[in-house]
Design a protein around this motif. Structure first.
Motif, short mmCIF file in Angstrom:
data_model
loop_
_atom_site.label_atom_id
_atom_site.label_comp_id
_atom_site.label_asym_id
_atom_site.label_seq_id
_atom_site.Cartn_x
_atom_site.Cartn_y
_atom_site.Cartn_z
N PHE A 258 0.83 -1.20 0.00
CA PHE A 258 0.00 0.00 0.00
C PHE A 258 0.87 1.26 0.00
N ASP A 259 0.56 2.16 -0.91
CA ASP A 259 1.14 3.50 -0.91
C ASP A 259 0.07 4.40 -0.32
N ILE A 260 0.25 4.79 0.93
CA ILE A 260 -0.76 5.57 1.64
C ILE A 260 -0.29 7.01 1.80
N GLN A 261 -1.19 7.93 1.45
CA GLN A 261 -0.89 9.35 1.55
C GLN A 261 -2.05 10.08 2.22
N ILE A 262 -1.81 11.29 2.66
CA ILE A 262 -2.89 12.15 3.14
C ILE A 262 -3.32 13.02 1.96
N ILE A 263 -4.60 12.93 1.61
CA ILE A 263 -5.11 13.62 0.41
C ILE A 263 -6.27 14.54 0.75
N ASN A 268 -5.59 15.21 -4.22
CA ASN A 268 -4.26 15.82 -4.22
C ASN A 268 -3.53 15.46 -2.92
N ILE A 269 -2.25 15.15 -3.05
CA ILE A 269 -1.45 14.80 -1.87
C ILE A 269 -1.14 16.05 -1.07
N LEU A 270 -1.38 15.98 0.24
CA LEU A 270 -1.14 17.12 1.12
C LEU A 270 0.23 17.01 1.79
N PRO A 271 0.83 18.13 2.16
CA PRO A 271 2.15 18.11 2.79
C PRO A 271 2.09 17.56 4.21
N GLY A 276 -6.06 15.69 6.56
CA GLY A 276 -6.77 15.33 5.33
C GLY A 276 -7.31 13.92 5.44
N ASN A 277 -7.62 13.33 4.29
CA ASN A 277 -8.15 11.97 4.26
C ASN A 277 -7.02 10.96 4.05
N ILE A 278 -7.13 9.82 4.69
CA ILE A 278 -6.19 8.74 4.43
C ILE A 278 -6.55 8.13 3.08
N GLY A 279 -5.60 8.15 2.15
CA GLY A 279 -5.84 7.64 0.80
C GLY A 279 -4.85 6.55 0.43
N ILE A 280 -5.33 5.52 -0.26
CA ILE A 280 -4.48 4.43 -0.75
C ILE A 280 -4.42 4.52 -2.27
N ARG A 281 -3.22 4.58 -2.81
CA ARG A 281 -3.07 4.73 -4.26
C ARG A 281 -3.60 3.49 -4.99
N ILE A 282 -4.46 3.72 -5.98
CA ILE A 282 -5.05 2.62 -6.76
C ILE A 282 -4.72 2.72 -8.25
N LYS A 283 -4.02 3.80 -8.64
CA LYS A 283 -3.65 3.98 -10.05
C LYS A 283 -2.17 4.30 -10.12
N PRO A 284 -1.44 3.75 -11.09
CA PRO A 284 -1.95 2.98 -12.24
C PRO A 284 -2.28 1.51 -11.92
N ASP A 308 -6.30 9.43 -8.03
CA ASP A 308 -5.52 8.19 -8.10
C ASP A 308 -5.62 7.36 -6.83
N PHE A 309 -6.54 7.74 -5.93
CA PHE A 309 -6.58 7.11 -4.62
C PHE A 309 -7.96 6.56 -4.25
N TYR A 310 -7.92 5.55 -3.38
CA TYR A 310 -9.13 5.13 -2.66
C TYR A 310 -9.19 5.98 -1.41
N ASN A 311 -10.28 6.73 -1.25
CA ASN A 311 -10.46 7.61 -0.10
C ASN A 311 -11.13 6.83 1.03
N THR A 312 -10.39 6.57 2.10
CA THR A 312 -10.92 5.81 3.22
C THR A 312 -11.98 6.58 4.00
N ARG A 313 -12.00 7.89 3.82
CA ARG A 313 -12.88 8.80 4.57
C ARG A 313 -12.52 8.85 6.06
N ASP A 314 -11.31 8.41 6.36
CA ASP A 314 -10.77 8.57 7.71
C ASP A 314 -9.83 9.76 7.69
N ARG A 315 -9.90 10.58 8.72
CA ARG A 315 -9.09 11.79 8.80
C ARG A 315 -7.82 11.52 9.58
N ALA A 316 -6.70 12.10 9.10
CA ALA A 316 -5.42 11.87 9.76
C ALA A 316 -4.41 12.91 9.29
#
Length: 445
Positions: A258-263, A268-271, A276-284, A308-316
């Motif tokens: 899993f490539d997990i980012q805050i989006i 869009n990836i946040l610094p 933001g939302n916990i997002g898991i990259r699903i593309k490509p 490019d992400f699955y939005n978990t709708r969890d905040r972090a």
């Protein structure tokens, strides 16, 4: 489709109808619940009973095993073939069906995934989670199976801290995987000693323990608690690996692949250090182990795909070292002792009682369980003069009788009206904020 044994006829009916399941497997305790709704499930053809007794209309698992031929042909499954469906919760309706492929099982064998527990063949793991939840499947079955470890099982009808502590002293359990409520219950009992002879590693998930609780567990047991994070849609997503630096309150780092980012809400990836939302990259490429989608509901599936992400709708937030800090759900799902509860399910159960004109269900802070279900209830005129304490007990029992008992409101408040938007939607967030503000006010020095 694993299901908790706490389900009642209403829960079973929904799952059978939504999935169009052809078969159901259960024990003596739940067979009557299934029979009470079976006539409303035209797809249901086979009922299989795991019991020493027979029951009319049911096949007996033990008898079938004894008479089965030892010869069989294994079916070759592919990684992306559907394997299991886990029902999740939401605030505006019934649970969704998160469909997983065999990749969920394959992911548990990856070296990166095994860093979390680092089980050895000599380990004995106790996973205190209902088998109906995905953490029990991933952490309590796949992980020890892959490692060749031993699984400890105790049929506890409910969490009992005294029994749990007794088991740690009596049996050579080396690792524990549990929701935070279990650790919190143990700490609040003031046992003379929590220095367990063989316990080496403890993992917790579902919600975060307070820093003082983490420190108290370390001080009294000599063991650091490692936190994990996951969902029905992903299994385990983040973890404090065994031996990894612990930052109290953090749910750890992303578990590859899993490539997990805050989006943000557009993907869009946040610094670092930005909520933001916990997002898991699903593309490509969609990562192995992430759910395939919500079965029968492409609209819901599309709603959680965010760029490019699955939005978990969890905040972090995420810090500069890649540690994640969980803040809460962006919707209203209640997390009570690790059980995820959709308010709509409880509200519908309450609506069947003649005393309830309308209700709103939210999470309320609790010193033991982290969160509990609280119901704000507007009474119908005939019940306005009834004894409130007695009515509370009656409503709680009513919810227990028509849906899974863990969903019942432990707190009830009768109100003249509910806060609503101009379009008539109940403002659950306002009620929830009131609950947490009251708790903060009560704990201020």
């Amino acid at each position: 489709m694993p299901g908790t044994t706490q389900m009642r006829a209403r829960d079973i009916l929904y799952r059978l109808q939504a999935s169009k399941a052809k078969g159901v497997v259960t024990t003596d305790a739940l067979a009557p619940e299934v029979d009470s709704v079976a006539s409303e499930c035209p797809a249901l053809k086979v009922k299989l009973l795991v019991s020493d007794h027979s029951r009319k209309g049911w096949l007996n698992f033990s008898s079938l095993i004894k008479s089965a031929s030892p010869e069989h042909t294994c079916i070759k499954s592919k990684t992306m073939d559907p394997m299991a469906i886990y029902f999740t919760s939401e605030t505006t309706g019934y649970p969704k069906m998160a469909k997983h492929s065999h990749g969920l099982a394959l992911r548990s064998s990856l070296p990166s995934n095994r860093k979390c527990l680092q089980l050895k063949t000599s380990d004995i793991l106790w996973c205190l989670s209902d088998p109906g939840w995905i953490v029990a499947f991933v952490g309590g079955l796949l992980e020890p199976w892959t490692a060749g470890s031993t699984v400890f099982i105790h049929h506890l009808p409910q969490f009992d801290p005294k029994v749990i502590v007794q088991m740690y002293f009596k049996y050579p359990i080396t690792q524990c995987l549990s929701g935070t409520a279990v650790y919190r219950m143990i700490l609040q009992q003031n046992f003379p000693s929590l220095r367990f002879p063989t316990l080496e590693h403890c993992v917790t998930g579902g919600e975060s323990l307070l820093p003082q609780e983490l420190e108290k567990w370390r001080r009294e047991t000599g063991i650091q608690l490692s936190e994990i994070y996951g969902q029905s849609e992903m299994g385990l997503g983040c973890a404090i690996y065994r031996g990894m630096k612990i930052k109290p309150g953090s749910i750890g780092k992303a578990i590859p692949p899993f490539d997990i980012q805050i989006i943000d809400n557009k993907g869009n990836i946040l610094p670092p250090h930005t909520e933001g939302n916990i997002g898991i990259r699903i593309k490509p490429i969609r990562p192995i182990g992430l759910f395939l989608g919500y079965e029968g509901d492409p609209k819901k599936t599309a709603e959680v795909e965010c760029g490019d992400f699955y939005n978990t709708r969890d905040r972090a937030t995420m810090d500069a070292e890649g540690y994640f800090w969980f803040l809460g759900r962006s919707d209203d799902v209640i997390n009570a002792s690790g059980f995820r509860i959709g308010p709509a399910e409880v509200e519908e159960a309450l609506a069947e009682h003649p005393a309830v004109a309308e209700s709103a269900v939210v999470s309320s802070p609790d010193p033991i369980r982290g969160q509990v279900v609280k119901a704000f209830i507007v009474l119908t005129p005939p019940f306005l003069s009834h004894d409130r304490e007695q009515l509370t007990k009656e409503l709680q029992q009513h919810v227990k009788s028509v849906t899974a008992p863990y969903k019942y409101p432990r707190k009830v408040e009768f109100v003249p009206e509910l806060p609503k938007t101009i379009t008539g939607k109940v403002k659950r967030s306002e009620l929830r904020r009131k609950e947490f503000d009251q708790m903060q006010a009560a704990t201020r020095p």
